[in-house]
Structures are given as C-alpha cells and as structure tokens.
Write a protein that holds these residues in place. Structure first.
Motif, mmCIF file in Angstrom:
data_model
loop_
_atom_site.group_PDB
_atom_site.id
_atom_site.type_symbol
_atom_site.label_atom_id
_atom_site.label_comp_id
_atom_site.label_asym_id
_atom_site.label_seq_id
_atom_site.Cartn_x
_atom_site.Cartn_y
_atom_site.Cartn_z
ATOM 1 N N LEU A 25 3.114 8.963 46.790
ATOM 2 C CA LEU A 25 2.266 8.189 47.699
ATOM 3 C C LEU A 25 2.202 8.862 49.071
ATOM 4 C CD1 LEU A 25 0.602 5.585 47.813
ATOM 5 C CD2 LEU A 25 2.625 4.427 48.704
ATOM 6 N N SER A 26 0.976 9.204 49.485
ATOM 7 C CA SER A 26 0.768 9.746 50.838
ATOM 8 C C SER A 26 -0.419 9.061 51.492
ATOM 9 C CB SER A 26 0.537 11.262 50.768
ATOM 10 O OG SER A 26 -0.590 11.550 49.964
ATOM 11 N N CYS A 27 -0.716 7.867 51.006
ATOM 12 C CA CYS A 27 -1.816 7.062 51.549
ATOM 13 C C CYS A 27 -1.322 5.616 51.608
ATOM 14 C CB CYS A 27 -3.051 7.204 50.666
ATOM 15 S SG CYS A 27 -4.523 6.363 51.331
ATOM 16 N N TRP A 28 -1.803 4.854 52.637
ATOM 17 C CA TRP A 28 -1.289 3.503 52.842
ATOM 18 C C TRP A 28 -2.430 2.504 52.950
ATOM 19 C CZ3 TRP A 28 3.864 3.206 52.323
ATOM 20 C CH2 TRP A 28 4.590 4.407 52.468
ATOM 21 N N ILE A 29 -2.073 1.242 52.650
ATOM 22 C CA ILE A 29 -3.016 0.134 52.807
ATOM 23 C C ILE A 29 -2.701 -0.536 54.155
ATOM 24 C CG2 ILE A 29 -3.907 -2.003 51.800
ATOM 25 C CD1 ILE A 29 -2.656 -1.109 49.128
ATOM 26 N N TRP A 30 -3.710 -0.614 55.046
ATOM 27 C CA TRP A 30 -3.507 -1.241 56.361
ATOM 28 C C TRP A 30 -4.114 -2.635 56.346
ATOM 29 C CZ3 TRP A 30 -0.871 0.772 60.565
ATOM 30 C CH2 TRP A 30 -0.441 2.116 60.409
ATOM 31 N N VAL A 31 -3.238 -3.611 56.593
ATOM 32 C CA VAL A 31 -3.656 -5.015 56.712
ATOM 33 C C VAL A 31 -3.141 -5.516 58.061
ATOM 34 C CG1 VAL A 31 -3.563 -7.328 55.726
ATOM 35 C CG2 VAL A 31 -3.498 -5.324 54.214
ATOM 36 N N LYS A 32 -4.101 -5.814 58.933
ATOM 37 C CA LYS A 32 -3.728 -6.288 60.286
ATOM 38 C C LYS A 32 -2.749 -5.322 60.945
ATOM 39 C CE LYS A 32 -4.416 -11.183 59.204
ATOM 40 N NZ LYS A 32 -3.805 -12.546 59.144
ATOM 41 N N ASN A 33 -3.114 -4.023 60.911
ATOM 42 C CA ASN A 33 -2.340 -2.964 61.556
ATOM 43 C C ASN A 33 -0.935 -2.789 60.975
ATOM 44 O OD1 ASN A 33 -4.452 -2.363 63.339
ATOM 45 N ND2 ASN A 33 -3.775 -3.987 64.753
ATOM 46 N N VAL A 34 -0.748 -3.294 59.785
ATOM 47 C CA VAL A 34 0.562 -3.132 59.122
ATOM 48 C C VAL A 34 0.346 -2.300 57.835
ATOM 49 C CG1 VAL A 34 2.496 -4.303 58.011
ATOM 50 C CG2 VAL A 34 1.398 -5.306 60.042
ATOM 51 N N PRO A 35 1.017 -1.152 57.727
ATOM 52 C CA PRO A 35 0.839 -0.341 56.506
ATOM 53 C C PRO A 35 1.607 -0.941 55.329
ATOM 54 C CG PRO A 35 2.418 0.706 57.978
ATOM 55 C CD PRO A 35 1.920 -0.490 58.722
ATOM 56 N N ARG A 36 0.968 -0.904 54.196
ATOM 57 C CA ARG A 36 1.598 -1.409 52.969
ATOM 58 C C ARG A 36 1.357 -0.405 51.833
ATOM 59 N NH1 ARG A 36 0.011 -7.836 52.447
ATOM 60 N NH2 ARG A 36 0.705 -8.510 54.522
ATOM 61 N N SER A 37 2.280 -0.446 50.896
ATOM 62 C CA SER A 37 2.092 0.360 49.686
ATOM 63 C C SER A 37 1.488 -0.471 48.562
ATOM 64 C CB SER A 37 3.427 0.942 49.216
ATOM 65 O OG SER A 37 4.336 -0.102 48.910
ATOM 66 N N GLU A 38 1.465 -1.805 48.701
ATOM 67 C CA GLU A 38 0.930 -2.669 47.654
ATOM 68 C C GLU A 38 0.346 -3.910 48.317
ATOM 69 O OE1 GLU A 38 2.527 -5.093 43.686
ATOM 70 O OE2 GLU A 38 3.506 -3.227 44.312
ATOM 71 N N LEU A 39 -0.758 -4.413 47.720
ATOM 72 C CA LEU A 39 -1.422 -5.596 48.276
ATOM 73 C C LEU A 39 -1.770 -6.544 47.142
ATOM 74 C CD1 LEU A 39 -2.812 -7.178 50.581
ATOM 75 C CD2 LEU A 39 -4.863 -5.781 50.133
ATOM 76 N N LYS A 40 -1.400 -7.811 47.281
ATOM 77 C CA LYS A 40 -1.700 -8.833 46.285
ATOM 78 C C LYS A 40 -2.463 -9.957 46.965
ATOM 79 C CE LYS A 40 0.428 -11.518 42.565
ATOM 80 N NZ LYS A 40 1.690 -11.827 41.868
ATOM 81 N N ILE A 41 -3.672 -10.234 46.446
ATOM 82 C CA ILE A 41 -4.529 -11.270 47.019
ATOM 83 C C ILE A 41 -4.605 -12.415 46.016
ATOM 84 C CG2 ILE A 41 -6.808 -11.783 47.955
ATOM 85 C CD1 ILE A 41 -7.155 -8.749 48.406
ATOM 86 N N LYS A 42 -4.169 -13.612 46.410
ATOM 87 C CA LYS A 42 -4.074 -14.752 45.513
ATOM 88 C C LYS A 42 -5.316 -15.636 45.608
ATOM 89 C CE LYS A 42 0.990 -14.816 45.898
ATOM 90 N NZ LYS A 42 2.154 -15.635 46.271
ATOM 91 N N PRO A 43 -5.462 -16.563 44.663
ATOM 92 C CA PRO A 43 -6.623 -17.465 44.702
ATOM 93 C C PRO A 43 -6.680 -18.237 46.018
ATOM 94 C CG PRO A 43 -5.523 -17.614 42.581
ATOM 95 C CD PRO A 43 -4.642 -16.791 43.458
ATOM 96 N N GLY A 44 -7.866 -18.312 46.590
ATOM 97 C CA GLY A 44 -8.081 -19.021 47.850
ATOM 98 C C GLY A 44 -7.848 -18.185 49.081
ATOM 99 N N GLU A 45 -7.442 -16.941 48.975
ATOM 100 C CA GLU A 45 -7.179 -16.092 50.134
ATOM 101 C C GLU A 45 -8.384 -15.210 50.443
ATOM 102 O OE1 GLU A 45 -2.326 -15.569 49.735
ATOM 103 O OE2 GLU A 45 -3.629 -13.845 49.358
ATOM 104 N N ASN A 46 -8.435 -14.814 51.754
ATOM 105 C CA ASN A 46 -9.489 -13.935 52.261
ATOM 106 C C ASN A 46 -8.797 -12.831 53.040
ATOM 107 O OD1 ASN A 46 -11.671 -12.682 53.444
ATOM 108 N ND2 ASN A 46 -12.724 -14.589 53.962
ATOM 109 N N VAL A 47 -8.856 -11.589 52.564
ATOM 110 C CA VAL A 47 -8.087 -10.491 53.154
ATOM 111 C C VAL A 47 -9.025 -9.326 53.435
ATOM 112 C CG1 VAL A 47 -6.189 -8.863 52.829
ATOM 113 C CG2 VAL A 47 -6.021 -11.190 51.908
ATOM 114 N N THR A 48 -8.840 -8.729 54.634
ATOM 115 C CA THR A 48 -9.558 -7.514 55.022
ATOM 116 C C THR A 48 -8.542 -6.393 55.153
ATOM 117 O OG1 THR A 48 -11.243 -8.790 56.198
ATOM 118 C CG2 THR A 48 -11.031 -6.463 56.763
ATOM 119 N N PHE A 49 -8.854 -5.239 54.617
ATOM 120 C CA PHE A 49 -7.884 -4.120 54.610
ATOM 121 C C PHE A 49 -8.650 -2.806 54.615
ATOM 122 C CE2 PHE A 49 -8.834 -5.340 50.311
ATOM 123 C CZ PHE A 49 -9.048 -4.145 49.644
#
Length: 811
Positions: A25-49
């Motif tokens: 892994l040399s690439c990251w997921i940025w959610v609200k200026n926080v880097p993540r290696s994994e992102l899980k979006i559950k029912p009813g959620e609204n996420v921008t990344f």
C-alpha cells in the motif's frame, strides 16, 4: 477527485473499500483530512472521500453488499440494479444476500448474454464473473462459477441465495444482467436450465465441484434443445462416495421415451443422439460417517444436426475371429484427451448408445453407425493374440497376419493393427513374406509405402526392437526366439488399396540358436542395407544375430560395413563378426571387437553374416550396419589362357604315359593300388548320389594298376633310384548347410530361451591327413593288400574319384 457515497437505510446496502490483497500500500483514503487504509460505509451514511494517488485501482478493491430478507418482509422481486451510483472506478464485487424459507424457491433469471459455467479459479475472457451460492439453514453450497456468453438461462434454488457479480475497474457494465422471482418449492437443491440453439457444446459441474456434492441431495439440469437437433451426454470426470444407503445415480427424463426416467450409473455410457429437450438429475446417497468419500461430476452436452448417414448401419462381423479387439476412436486416442472445442464424432452401437470410443470384441456381430460430420477424425486400432497350446498341432499350421476384411471395409482409417504372438518354451516364431518380402527401414533406404511393420521381441525382463519393415524388399523370413509383437501402422489413405495384397505369415518352428535370424533373398539388381536390431541403442549383451543372404544366379555379391570398427570395448567375453560363404573349402572371416572390420569383399555363393555381442565395459552397446550389392560375374581372360595352357600340358603328359606303358608292359610286375580305408569321401550335405550303399556297389574297389601307369619312375633322384610318389588328400573340414557359422566358442554365452530337449547338429570332426601311396610292389604284397581291401566293406556313399570330379565342377 472526491467521491460522495450516500446510502439509504431502507436499501440495507454496505460499501467497503479495502486494500488490494498482495499489493504494498502506497496510496491512502482521505476522509475529513484523515488518511485511512480502509473505508466502510454503512446503511444511512453519507461519506465524501478522496485518494492520495491518481491510480487507486492499483491499490484498492470495493465490495457492495445488499442484504434482502424474504422471510420477515416482502422481497424486491424484479430486475436487480447496480446501486448506489457514483462509486469510484475500482475492481468491485456486488453481493446480494437473499434469505428465504426452504418451503419456497427462488429463481435467478439471466438476460442476454446467458451464462457459461467454468471451474473455480478459471478466468473469464472479459473478467466479468458470477458466483452463485445456495444457503439452506446454516449450510452453504457453491452452485457454481459462471462467465458470460453461455447457455445457462435460469437457476432455481431451494431457500436463500448469495449472488455475487465481479466487475473489473474499467468495465462498462451498468446492469446486473439478472432478476429474481419467487417460485414454489422445487424439492431439490437446485435446477439449472440451459438453452441450446444450433450446434453447440457446454460443460457443467455438480455443486461444490471439485469438492463433494452434498450428502443425499438431488439436483436437476434442464436442457432446452430444438426438436430437429440431437444431443449427447458425456461424463468426463466423476468420483463416487461411500454409500451406506441408497445408490448414487443419474436419471434422464426424455420426452417420448417409454421408460422414463431412465436410470444410469455414473460409470455407464450415457445416452446420446437424443432428439429435443431432456432433463438430467443427479442423486446422492447416505454416506459412511467414518469414510464418506466425495460425489462429484463434470460432464459435457453436445448438440448437433442430424447426420446425413445417421441411419446408415455398418455390419462388423467378428464372429469367426478369436482373441481380437477392435477399438474405433478419435484421432490421438488414448494419449490425448479431446478438447471441448474438437469436432464431435460419435460411434453408436444403437441409436441411443453412442460414445467417442467404441470397443468391439471377437466372437460377435455388430451393427454400428456414426454421428459425425467428418469421419476423417476417427481411427481404428485393433489387437489380436495368437498363442500355441499344443506344440504338435501348432507346427503344422501357418497363420495369416493380415487385417480382416471386417475392418478394412469400414469407412474409417486403420491406425494400427497389433499381433501379439506367444510361443511355448520348446518352440520359436518364424515370420515370412513369401511374395512381397520385407525391407528394413534404415536412413539410407527408407520405407515409402502406405504401411509398415514394427517388430519387437520380448521376454518378461528384456525387450529387443528388431526393427521397422515394409513390403517390397528382400527379407523373406525372420526367425525369433521370444514372444513377438508386430504392429502394422498405416500412413495416409493408400492402405485401403494395398490391404488386399498382404502376405505376411507366421508359424511356430523348433528352437533356433540365435536370438534372431534373417533369410534374405534379393533380386539380381538389389542393393541392400541391413542393420542390427535395437537400433540405435545397440544389441543387448550376449545376443547373437544372423543373416543368410542368397546370391542370385550369374551374379556376384559384394558386402561392406558402414564403419571400420565395432566401436565397443568388452568387459566380459568377446564380440565377433563372422562372414562365411556356403561353398566347399570356403574360408570363414572372423573379426573381434578390437580388430578392424573386414573391408568390402566379393561373395560368389550364398553366405552367412553373424554378429554377436559381448558385455561392454560402458553403456554403449554394439550397433552395426552393412550393405550388399550385386553385379554380373566377369570371366577373366587370364583364367581362360591358364586353363588352355593346363589342358595342353595334360595332353602332353598323356602322350608320354602311353608311350612308356607300351614299352614297359611286358617287363614290369603288375602294380597294386593301396587304398586307405580311413578316408571320408562323402561330400557334406550331398546325400543320395548313389542309389546303392557301399556294400552293394563296387565304388570302393580299385582295379589293378599296371606298373606302366605309375608315374613315379619319371621323377628320378640324383642316384637314379625311383622315389615313390606320395599324394596327400585333405578332406572337407566343416559342414555346409542351413546353419550359420559359429563364432569362436566362449563359455559365457547365455540363451534367453533354452530347451534341454533341443538337439544341436553333430559337428563333423576333423580327420587326420590320409595318404595314398603308389609304389612298386611285389605280387605277394599285392595279394595281401587286396585281401585287406576286400575285408573293409564300410558303407561309403561316394568314391574318391567322384569326389574329385565334383570339386572340379564346383570350381
């Protein structure tokens, strides 16, 4: 670029983005200026990344799972959509987890293009892949993995289902390609429907393949086939479990069949040439708890147009044959497994019993037909065994080694016909080709006929490849000591025309001395190339091979070897090359492995060539090749002049003797010839020249020789005395006949087959030089000598005079 994923709670969808397995892994997921290696979006959620790299598809994959509960609530039947929109372009897997009651059934109906089942782990051409799992209570069964562009149109399941669709990141597909409908209970694990249009071939597998089919389960495949087409089923791979109760089987329901359902074992040949649609069901059993085993099945269904000659039957009459099998098969059998894409050619024993291979056995009559567009894809391989039970009867019988007309009349090309010949301990095998004769296939003289014979001599521990032979040569007979395998192999279509002229025959003969013996009868203009068996690997240790080569009338043969030396070094014993003409007084040429081979030489009579091997020091064995040519006999002018001169001398001597005889006739005492009774005057191999025995004729009686006929007085010593002339007769010192020359004896020679009852021809022992003396004798001595000769009345078939006359004729 940023992505926004908005999930409604009512949709019950979860989106997960996670690292791609096996990639650093040399690439990251940025959610609200926080880097993540994994992102899980559950029912009813609204996420921008966003992603920290421009090629996130190299580092991440995505799963979109939708849970559907048809037990507690209504099921959203109808077309299944790919939701939600606006997802990033990653390798993605859509999962629909549908829970349903086992009292109801679910149906997955696929739109064009239909599906094609593949083995687990197989890659689809467009990388789009479906996977179907059936869920009954807590058990999950993998119904199968499928690609697009096939024939599977519907899958009906009992209970729940987990349906997965894998799409590559760059796929343009925007629809799922199937819908879900509710059905009544199907009372079995699943039903898979395939629609077969036109000529086609599909491969299907049992659930959980290559693992085991669930215990005591039942499933069905439904095949929709146009009524004007013909379908055939072939099981390519299967295994059976260990059953305690019931029996694993397959059942066919064929519309219009009087015996529905038709039950078959998995080991049976499956139905073929089925007109129209049909169903196939697989039934499991109650397995042994300690050793259950596995039930699995991979099979193929082929749909073809009815063949023009579908109803044409061919009669194969093997009722009079013994110990023979005939197999009609596809080209390349049995070493090559036919590909699914290969043209399908079927051989049918009856309209519904067809297969790619069909074996017929001797003692029966068959009516067969072919379901095949092009019969050139088919071949015939046959095998026949010939053995000897009663040696007394076997030696009087000659067996024909020709392909039966029941095979040659079929519209299928013969690939190979194999004869396996077994001889008892006291007998050997002789192969003859009286009219066509055989040619040995060597690099300098290749066979160009439509068929050839491969001959192998074998014992339980060794095998001697005698060679490859074809018709149209000079080898008239081959004798071999061990069991023999002769393989007739065809080349092209010409064998059908030449099969009527086969003349190969075999018989059982008494034990022979050599491992293999050839009788060669060449034509007057022939040029022969002959080589030792087991070429190019060499003769096994202690093996002896002989060739008896006839020299045509008024021709002279010339023999030469292709190399100067044998090329081996012996550890035990000696290797020999022996050459001997079959003529009185002929010298035998013998060479050992440490000597130069004989140079080219002329042969005026039939001759033997014997090659015997030792045990070499290294693994290199003895290989020799020699050639034989023929030319007209030339009469030498010098020889003619010498003969004329000799005749003149004899005439002169004769006149002198006549004069001396007249002069001394009255004054000399009568002379008596002394006859030596120890001389063997019989010409070897010439029997019956005298109709009477020696006791009954007077061939051994010498007339009284007058002293005037004694020539000793013509040769006087210096002192004037007469020296008696002494003539020494040297009898022939060896037998001449049908046996090859024997190499110098060596005690280590081993016979692979030996019979204590085998009688070798008795050798003719050498006799001492026998002396005939003509001298002046007194009358008393003459009478005593005469009495002695009269008492010696042994049986001798030829007189010395006649022996000398025959020698003169031979020369």
């Amino acid at each position: 670029a940023s992505f926004t994923v908005s999930l409604r709670a009512v949709d019950n969808i979860t989106v997960t983005i996670k690292p791609r397995p096996g990639v650093l892994l040399s690439c990251w997921i940025w959610v609200k200026n926080v880097p993540r290696s994994e992102l899980k979006i559950k029912p009813g959620e609204n996420v921008t990344f966003t992603f920290s790299c421009s090629t996130p598809e190299k580092y991440f994959i995505m799963e979109i799972q939708k849970n559907i509960d048809c037990v507690l609530g209504p099921c959203p039947f109808g077309e299944v959509r790919l939701y939600p929109p606006g997802l990033p372009r990653l390798n993605r897997t859509f999962i629909w987890d549908v829970k349903a009651s086992t009292k109801a059934g679910l149906e997955l109906k696929f739109s064009t293009p239909l599906l094609r089942q593949v083995e687990p782990g197989e890659t689809c051409p467009d990388f789009i892949r479906y996977n179907i799992n059936s869920c009954i209570d807590t058990a999950t069964v993998n119904i199968g993995t499928f690609c697009r562009n096939g024939s599977v149109s519907r899958v009906k399941l009992l209970g729940g289902v987990v349906m997965s669709l894998y799409l590559p990141w760059d796929s343009p597909v925007t629809t799922s390609g199937f819908n879900i409908t509710n059905r009544a209970s199907i009372k079995r694990l699943c039903i898979i429907e395939s629609i077969l249009k036109g000529e086609s071939s599909i491969t299907l597998m049992s659930p959980n393949y290559p693992l085991g089919f669930p215990e005591d389960e039942l499933m069905t495949w439904q095949f929709v086939v146009p009524s004007n087409m013909r379908a055939s089923v072939f099981f390519h791979n299967y295994s059976l479990s260990n059953c305690e109760r019931k029996e694993e089987r397959v059942e066919y329901y064929i519309p219009g069949s009087p015996s529905n359902p038709e039950v078959f074992k998995l080991s049976d040949s499956q139905p073929a040439n089925i007109a129209g649609s049909f169903n196939l069901s697989l039934q499991g059993c109650d397995q042994d708890a300690q050793n259950p085993g596995i039930l699995r099945l991979l099979f193929q269904v082929i749909v073809q147009h009815p063949q023009v000659d579908e109803n044409v039957t061919h009669l194969v009459d093997l009722s009079k044959e013994r110990n023979m099998t005939v197999t009609i098969h596809f080209e390349g059998w049995p070493g090559r497994t036919p590909l699914m894409s290969d043209p399908m050619c079927l051989i049918c024993k009856d309209p519904r019993s067809c297969d790619r291979n069909l074996t017929l056995v001797s003692g029966a009559i068959y009516k067969i037909s072919f379901l095949c567009k092009d019969l050139s894809y088919l071949r015939i391989t046959a095998e026949k065994g010939i053995s000897c039970v009663d040696p007394r009867w076997c030696q009087r019988k000659i067996y024909s080694l020709s392909v039966p007309k029941a095979i040659t009349q079929l519209p299928i090309r013969l690939h190979m016909f194999i004869w396996k010949l077994s001889a008892p301990d006291l007998l050997n095998i002789e192969i003859t080709s009286p009219s066509l004769k055989l040619q040995q296939h060597v690099p300098e003289q290749r066979c160009n006929t439509s068929y050839s014979y491969g001959i192998v001599s074998a014992t339980p521990v060794t095998e001697l490849n005698v060679g490859v032979f074809c018709p149209g040569g000079a080898i008239e007979k081959i004798q071999m000591r061990n069991n023999i395998t002769i393989s007739l192999k065809t080349f092209g279509k010409g064998f059908l025309n030449e099969s009527n002229h086969q003349d190969l025959k075999m018989s059982f003969v008494p034990h022979i001395k050599d491992e293999c013996s050839f009788t060669v009868s060449p034509g007057p203009k022939a040029k022969l190339y002959l080589q030792t068996p087991n070429w190019p690997y060499g003769l096994p240790p202690y093996v002896s091979i002989s060739w008896y080569i006839s020299v045509p009338s008024k021709r002279v043969g010339r023999i030469g070897f292709s190399k100067d030396r044998m090329g081996i070094a012996c550890e035990t014993g000696r290797a020999y090359v022996n050459i001997k003409e079959e003529a009185p007084g002929a010298e035998e040429t013998v060479r050992r492995e440490d000597e130069l081979l004989p140079g080219p030489r002329n042969m005026y009579h039939d001759f033997w060539v014997n090659i015997s091997n030792c045990k070499p020091v290294d693994k290199k064995q003895l290989t020799l090749q020699f050639w034989v040519t023929f030319a007209d006999k030339q009469t030498d002018l010098g020889v003619i002049l010498a003969v004329v001169a000799s005749a003149g001398v004899l005439v002169a001597v004769g006149l002198t003797v006549c004069c001396v005889r007249k002069k001394k006739k009255k004054s000399q005492n009568p002379m008596v010839g002394v006859y030596n009774t120890n001389v063997n005057t019989q010409v070897p191999g010439k029997q019956g020249l005298f109709p009477k025995g020696r006791k009954n004729n007077e061939s051994h009686v010498y007339a009284v020789i007058d002293d005037a006929m004694v020539y000793g007085h013509l040769l006087k010593e210096s002192n004037g005395s007469v020296a008696p002339e002494v003539d020494v007769y040297r009898p022939f010192d060896g037998p001449i006949g049908s046996l090859p020359p024997s190499p110098p004896p060596f005690s280590f020679r081993k016979d692979i087959k030996h019979s204590s009852n085998t009688e070798e021809p008795a050798p003719v022992t050498d006799t001492d030089h026998d002396t005939y003396t003509f001298a002046h004798q007194k009358s008393e001595q003459s009478e005593a000598s005469g009495d002695k000769n009269e008492k010696n009345n042994g049986d001798m078939s030829m007189s010395l005079l006649e022996d000398k006359e025959l020698d003169g004729l031979t020369e």
